[in-house]
Every structure is written in C-alpha cells, then in structure tokens.
Design a protein around this motif. Structure first.
Motif, short mmCIF file in Angstrom:
data_model
loop_
_atom_site.label_atom_id
_atom_site.label_comp_id
_atom_site.label_asym_id
_atom_site.label_seq_id
_atom_site.Cartn_x
_atom_site.Cartn_y
_atom_site.Cartn_z
N LEU A 151 0.83 -1.20 0.00
CA LEU A 151 0.00 0.00 0.00
C LEU A 151 0.87 1.26 0.00
CD1 LEU A 151 -2.82 1.36 0.40
CD2 LEU A 151 -2.41 1.18 2.86
N ARG A 153 0.04 4.81 0.85
CA ARG A 153 -0.99 5.68 1.42
C ARG A 153 -0.97 7.08 0.82
NH1 ARG A 153 -2.97 4.83 6.72
NH2 ARG A 153 -2.55 7.04 7.13
N LEU A 156 -3.61 8.02 -1.76
CA LEU A 156 -5.02 8.04 -1.40
C LEU A 156 -5.43 9.42 -0.90
CD1 LEU A 156 -5.24 4.63 0.50
CD2 LEU A 156 -6.20 5.15 -1.76
N THR A 235 -11.51 3.62 0.43
CA THR A 235 -10.41 4.52 0.78
C THR A 235 -10.18 4.53 2.29
OG1 THR A 235 -10.87 5.94 -1.13
CG2 THR A 235 -9.58 6.90 0.66
N LEU A 238 -8.51 1.23 3.46
CA LEU A 238 -7.09 1.13 3.14
C LEU A 238 -6.27 2.07 4.02
CD1 LEU A 238 -7.16 0.86 -0.76
CD2 LEU A 238 -7.00 -0.97 0.94
N ASP A 243 1.53 2.13 5.91
CA ASP A 243 2.16 2.27 4.61
C ASP A 243 3.02 1.04 4.31
OD1 ASP A 243 2.29 4.08 2.41
OD2 ASP A 243 4.38 4.48 2.90
N ALA A 266 -3.55 3.81 -4.93
CA ALA A 266 -2.81 3.33 -3.75
C ALA A 266 -1.58 2.53 -4.12
CB ALA A 266 -3.74 2.48 -2.89
#
Length: 294
Positions: A151, A153, A156, A235, A238, A243, A266
């Motif tokens: 991911l 971050r 996002l 969103t 997640l 991170d 993402a």
C-alpha cells in the motif's frame, strides 16, 4: 467414495482446511499452520456455514474415511452462492471439477441445494477448466481483475465523508444494502464476519454502505448504494493499514472500476484473475465480494 454432510465440528473444519491446502498445492491464503490467524478464521467460517447451510455443505471421503474433497454452498433470501469447491490432486494428477468423480459429485450436491434460488454467484479463481464447468452449469462468466501489492498511502485522498466503526446495530442497514446490490441479505453472515474482521460503515444523506477488512489487508466484503460511497469506504479501509502493508482486492468485474481506480491510486498492481460466475443476475455494483460469503 463417500459423500456426507459437513458437520459443525472441529474435526470436519480441520478436514476442510486440509483439503483446501492440498488442492492449492501447499500452503495457500489460509496458511498450513493450524494456529495461523487466517486458518483459525477459515475453520470458524466453515463451522458457521455447516450450521447455517447443512444442506449445502458436503465432504467427500475415501473408503478409509480420509477427506478427498469439500463443497460449501449457501442460500440467502433466494441468492445461492458456492463458497468452496476443493478437490486435491490424487494419484499424481489433478481431479478437475468438470471431470467424472469427486469434483463432479460435490458440485452436483452443491447445485442441488440452490435449485429453488433465483440467483447464483460463484467467485472463480481456478483455470479455464473450472470456469467451463460453471458455464456448462448455466452461469454467465464475467472476467475479473485483482489488485495486489504494498500500500502507498500517499496516493489516497481523504474520504469525502464520514466513515465509522460498525456494530450489530448496523445489521438491518447492511441487509438492506445487500438486497439492493446482490438480491439477498447476508443475514447471519454479518455477526460471524464481525467476530473476525473490522467493520466500517457509512450511512448518511449520500447513501449507505459497509466494508469488512481482514487484519491481513484483504477487503473481505464491501457493498454500498452508490459508487461514490463505495469509494469512500474502500479509501477509509485502506487508510487503516500502515504504509507498505500488503493489500488484496479480488474478483473485481468491469462494474467495479471505482475500486480499480482506488487501488491504482494506492500503488497496487492490477492483473486479470478468474471470473465472477452469475446466474439470474447482473454483476452487483458497487460491490467487492468475499470468496466465502459472496
């Protein structure tokens, strides 16, 4: 070969876990360690389905009583779902579900359980042979995508509205959203999912929706009354992860482009993966299915 109903016991749940692991050629998403958190969740889900759908859950055993296959099917308000069809390799080669023998008998038993249902859903993760089996059974095959990877971050944005932790008080709202997206409420599945995953809910003038997030970064189930609200929920889910955490979103059809857009933002990798097989319905949207609860 003996085909018998699945029992709500630790022994049968462990048998299904072993069958799934062997069918995948070794440790899979559920892991092979009985104490692994994912394996614990799987066995709990198996026992839950044995309680709620005893007529749809079957185990195949050889003459010595060893499990050689399993099928788990559910019925929820006229919507039938195949949660699992697993047959390990035998005698040095795979036993395809479409061929004669164990897989064919298990699938027939699972399909018989849904005979009175207007709608049917299967998340197909296997190869072309498995997909062809479900097509011959009358299902329409919708090519699916998968998003995986660490991911990012930073890609996002901030959710465009409120998202809060869900509770059993939200069950009526969630059942209503289920009926709108997939034609049938999940009903007893919601309390079981709440035991093992984190529930996020949005319910305001923009609409209603919910999402379940596993500790391992898998969005287990998401449904909402609009793409905008679904984007907000995904969103927010997640953003609960650190991170670089591994994320997995599976069985996304073309109707779920909103989820693809969130995943790409993402930093997740997009790939073709399997099918969503449907009967008597169009692909639910906006929706992210659970392989178990559909």
């Amino acid at each position: 070969m003996i085909l018998r109903p699945l029992r709500d016991t630790r022994h049968d749940a462990e048998a299904v876990h072993r069958v799934m692991t062997a069918a995948r050629g070794g440790p899979g998403p559920a892991g092979d360690d009985p104490a692994d958190e994912r394996a614990v969740r799987l066995r709990a889900y198996v026992r839950h389905l044995a309680r709620t759908d005893p007529g749809g859950c079957w185990v195949a055993a050889d003459d010595d009583g060893r499990p050689v296959g399993a099928a788990l099917a559910t019925r929820r308000e006229g919507t039938w779902g195949l949660a699992l069809l697993a047959v390990p390799e035998q005698d040095g080669g795979p036993v395809p579900p479409e061929g004669p023998g164990v897989g064919q008998e298990l699938l027939a038993a699972a399909l018989a359980y849904g005979r009175a249902c207007l709608r049917g859903i299967i998340c197909v993760s296997g190869g072309p042979g498995e997909a062809a089996t479900y097509r011959r059974a009358g299902f329409t095959l919708h090519p699916a995508m998968r998003l995986t990877g660490p991911l990012d971050r930073a890609g996002l944005g901030v959710p465009d509205g409120a998202v809060h932790e869900g509770s059993p008080r939200d069950r009526d709202m969630m059942d209503s959203v289920d009926r709108r997206t997939r034609g049938g409420a999940h009903g007893p599945d919601h309390p079981e999912l709440m035991r093992h995953t984190r529930l996020l809910v949005a319910d305001d003038l923009a609409g209603s929706g919910y999402a379940y997030l596993d500790p391992d970064g898998t969005v287990q189930l998401l449904a909402a009354t609009s793409r905008r609200l679904a984007t907000r929920l995904l969103t927010a889910a997640l953003l609960l992860l650190p991170d670089g955490a591994p994320v997995r979103l599976s069985h996304l059809t073309a109707e779920q482009e909103w989820a693809v857009d969130v995943g790409l933002a993402a930093g997740l990798e997009l790939s073709a993966h399997g099918f969503v097989a449907l009967r008597g319905m169009r692909p639910p949207a906006p929706w992210v299915p659970s392989g178990t609860f559909l």
